[in-house]
Design an enzyme around this catalytic site. Structure first.
Site, PDB file in Angstrom:
ATOM      1  CE  LYS A 146      -3.914   4.678  -1.471  1.00 27.42           C
ATOM      2  NZ  LYS A 146      -5.028   5.318  -2.187  1.00 27.42           N
ATOM      3  CE1 TYR A 190      -4.230   1.752   0.973  1.00 28.68           C
ATOM      4  CE2 TYR A 190      -2.713   3.161   2.170  1.00 28.68           C
ATOM      5  CZ  TYR A 190      -3.970   2.924   1.638  1.00 28.68           C
ATOM      6  OH  TYR A 190      -4.962   3.877   1.782  1.00 28.68           O
TER       7      TYR A 190
HETATM    8  N1  CAA Z   1       1.748   1.054  13.749  1.00 30.57           N
HETATM    9  C1  CAA Z   1       2.656   0.632  14.660  1.00 30.57           C
HETATM   10  N2  CAA Z   1       2.790  -0.645  15.039  1.00 30.57           N
HETATM   11  C2  CAA Z   1       1.983  -1.558  14.462  1.00 30.57           C
HETATM   12  C3  CAA Z   1       1.045  -1.204  13.493  1.00 30.57           C
HETATM   13  C4  CAA Z   1       0.927   0.166  13.161  1.00 30.57           C
HETATM   14  N3  CAA Z   1       0.010   0.613  12.284  1.00 30.57           N
HETATM   15  N4  CAA Z   1       0.420  -2.324  13.092  1.00 30.57           N
HETATM   16  C5  CAA Z   1       0.947  -3.344  13.791  1.00 30.57           C
HETATM   17  N5  CAA Z   1       1.890  -2.881  14.625  1.00 30.57           N
HETATM   18  C6  CAA Z   1       2.673  -3.654  15.576  1.00 30.57           C
HETATM   19  C7  CAA Z   1       1.763  -4.492  16.494  1.00 30.57           C
HETATM   20  O1  CAA Z   1       1.261  -3.738  17.586  1.00 30.57           O
HETATM   21  C8  CAA Z   1       2.724  -5.584  16.939  1.00 30.57           C
HETATM   22  O2  CAA Z   1       3.595  -5.072  17.911  1.00 30.57           O
HETATM   23  P1  CAA Z   1       3.895  -5.914  19.237  1.00 30.57           P
HETATM   24  O3  CAA Z   1       4.570  -7.175  18.748  1.00 30.57           O
HETATM   25  O4  CAA Z   1       4.769  -5.006  20.020  1.00 30.57           O
HETATM   26  O5  CAA Z   1       2.556  -6.162  19.858  1.00 30.57           O
HETATM   27  C9  CAA Z   1       3.550  -5.833  15.673  1.00 30.57           C
HETATM   28  O6  CAA Z   1       3.424  -4.645  14.868  1.00 30.57           O
HETATM   29  C10 CAA Z   1       3.043  -7.014  14.864  1.00 30.57           C
HETATM   30  O7  CAA Z   1       1.637  -6.819  14.645  1.00 30.57           O
HETATM   31  P2  CAA Z   1       0.585  -8.007  14.805  1.00 30.57           P
HETATM   32  O8  CAA Z   1       0.804  -8.789  16.069  1.00 30.57           O
HETATM   33  O9  CAA Z   1      -0.789  -7.408  14.596  1.00 30.57           O
HETATM   34  O10 CAA Z   1       1.021  -8.939  13.590  1.00 30.57           O
HETATM   35  P3  CAA Z   1       0.134  -9.639  12.541  1.00 30.57           P
HETATM   36  O11 CAA Z   1       1.064 -10.334  11.607  1.00 30.57           O
HETATM   37  O12 CAA Z   1      -0.961 -10.394  13.210  1.00 30.57           O
HETATM   38  O13 CAA Z   1      -0.599  -8.429  11.768  1.00 30.57           O
HETATM   39  C11 CAA Z   1      -0.729  -6.371  10.542  1.00 30.57           C
HETATM   40  C12 CAA Z   1       0.187  -7.422  11.187  1.00 30.57           C
HETATM   41  C13 CAA Z   1      -1.515  -6.996   9.404  1.00 30.57           C
HETATM   42  C14 CAA Z   1       0.199  -5.302   9.988  1.00 30.57           C
HETATM   43  C15 CAA Z   1      -1.749  -5.826  11.561  1.00 30.57           C
HETATM   44  O14 CAA Z   1      -1.099  -5.470  12.762  1.00 30.57           O
HETATM   45  C16 CAA Z   1      -2.424  -4.602  11.029  1.00 30.57           C
HETATM   46  O15 CAA Z   1      -3.395  -4.695  10.295  1.00 30.57           O
HETATM   47  N6  CAA Z   1      -1.918  -3.403  11.409  1.00 30.57           N
HETATM   48  C17 CAA Z   1      -2.420  -2.156  10.924  1.00 30.57           C
HETATM   49  C18 CAA Z   1      -1.582  -1.656   9.766  1.00 30.57           C
HETATM   50  C19 CAA Z   1      -2.104  -0.308   9.350  1.00 30.57           C
HETATM   51  O16 CAA Z   1      -1.849   0.694   9.987  1.00 30.57           O
HETATM   52  N7  CAA Z   1      -2.868  -0.266   8.247  1.00 30.57           N
HETATM   53  C20 CAA Z   1      -3.513   0.919   7.824  1.00 30.57           C
HETATM   54  C21 CAA Z   1      -4.888   0.564   7.337  1.00 30.57           C
HETATM   55  S1  CAA Z   1      -5.882   2.003   7.046  1.00 30.57           S
HETATM   56  C22 CAA Z   1      -5.308   2.606   5.600  1.00 30.57           C
HETATM   57  O17 CAA Z   1      -4.475   2.071   4.953  1.00 30.57           O
HETATM   58  C23 CAA Z   1      -5.915   3.914   5.147  1.00 30.57           C
HETATM   59  C24 CAA Z   1      -4.882   4.954   5.061  1.00 30.57           C
HETATM   60  O18 CAA Z   1      -4.538   5.356   3.970  1.00 30.57           O
HETATM   61  C25 CAA Z   1      -4.342   5.546   6.286  1.00 30.57           C
END
Ligand code: CAA
Length: 241
Positions: A151, A147
């Site tokens: 972007k 992504y």
């Molecule tokens: N910022 C900072 N840290 C993050 C994060 C984020 N956005 N997403 C995940 N992490 C961290 C988690 O808290 C975790 O840390 P700890 O081990 O200290 O707990 C570590 O990364 C691993 O995460 P998961 O345990 O969740 O691992 P996973 O493999 O199960 O999932 C993931 C990983 C798919 C990235 C999931 O965490 C997720 O969906 N995160 C959100 C990512 C994000 O911000 N996406 C934006 C979507 S909205 C969008 O895209 C619109 C836009 O334009 C802004």
């Protein structure tokens, strides 16, 4: 005669708000969508804005879709490239399918949609292309190599095309929303949203779709004629660039 605008991904989320804002500003709007028929029908019934189904990831569908809109409504003056998807995964877990899906929609979608309207805008010497990029294209985001790459690419596309359009009366701009209260953001794990995202938004809340829609309405207007190749950031202070 009022101007014609196509909004891709225009029936849900930020796109829904953009379609409605442009309609209120007097445009004749066509809202494109790719998959969710139920949401699209509801949107059309509520707003009176016609909906058109095709995938921005497919060039031929875009060519046909633009032709249909132009024969139904008129030549396209404003294109809002808003359609976007996420397939988040840490890179070590990211499959080629997740990479391709996001690049094809969020980056190639801009080529696929802009190319069919470009020649008409050049010949009429007026056009507005508004690309919805993202904060995560500016700063990068863990879990979003696909992504963030797409972007960031949208911003490069914007700057290159702005130079080509300028002397033909076409402006090309990008908007970089931060985290906006839509289904896409609500799909982020709640724990991650509450601990890793919300605390870093200085205004202390998610954005509203209408806050992005107002940026689009401005960039589409005659008032914005001297603005091209720019990136308008609307993220509650989360990332200052
Ligand atoms: N910022 C900072 N840290 C993050 C994060 C984020 N956005 N997403 C995940 N992490 C961290 C988690 O808290 C975790 O840390 P700890 O081990 O200290 O707990 C570590 O990364 C691993 O995460 P998961 O345990 O969740 O691992 P996973 O493999 O199960 O999932 C993931 C990983 C798919 C990235 C999931 O965490 C997720 O969906 N995160 C959100 C990512 C994000 O911000 N996406 C934006 C979507 S909205 C969008 O895209 C619109 C836009 O334009 C802004």
């Amino acid at each position: 005669m009022s101007r014609v605008a196509i909004v891709t991904g225009g029936t849900r989320g930020i796109g829904h708000a953009i379609s409605v804002a442009l309609q209120k500003a007097g445009y004749r709007v066509a809202a494109n969508y790719a998959g969710n028929d139920e949401a699209a029908q509801k949107f059309q019934a509520e707003t009176g804005i016609p909906v058109y189904k095709w995938s921005v990831a497919e060039y031929d569908q875009c060519v046909e879709g633009v032709k249909k809109v132009e024969s139904d409504i008129g030549p396209v003056d404003v294109l809002v490239n808003n359609a976007g998807i996420t397939r988040d995964a840490m890179f070590h877990k990211m499959t080629k399918d997740k990479w391709d899906a996001v690049i094809n929609t969020n980056l190639s979608g801009l080529f696929n949609m802009t190319h069919p309207v470009w020649e008409g805008m050049r010949s009429r010497k007026f056009g507005r292309i508004i690309n919805i990029s993202s904060i995560n294209g500016q700063k990068g985001q863990m879990g979003q190599a696909n992504y963030s790459a797409a972007k960031a690419g949208d911003i490069g596309f914007t700057k290159a095309l702005a130079q080509e359009g300028a002397f033909k009366g076409i402006t090309v701009n990008a908007i970089c929303p931060g985290y906006i209260a839509t289904e896409m953001v609500k799909a982020v794990p709640e724990e991650v949203l509450n601990s890793k995202i919300l605390p870093f938004i200085p205004v202390g809340r998610l954005g509203e779709p209408e806050e992005i829609a107002r940026c689009v309405a401005f960039l589409a207007s005659d008032d914005a004629g001297f603005i091209t190749g720019s990136t308008l950031t609307a993220n509650g202070g989360q990332y200052m660039i």
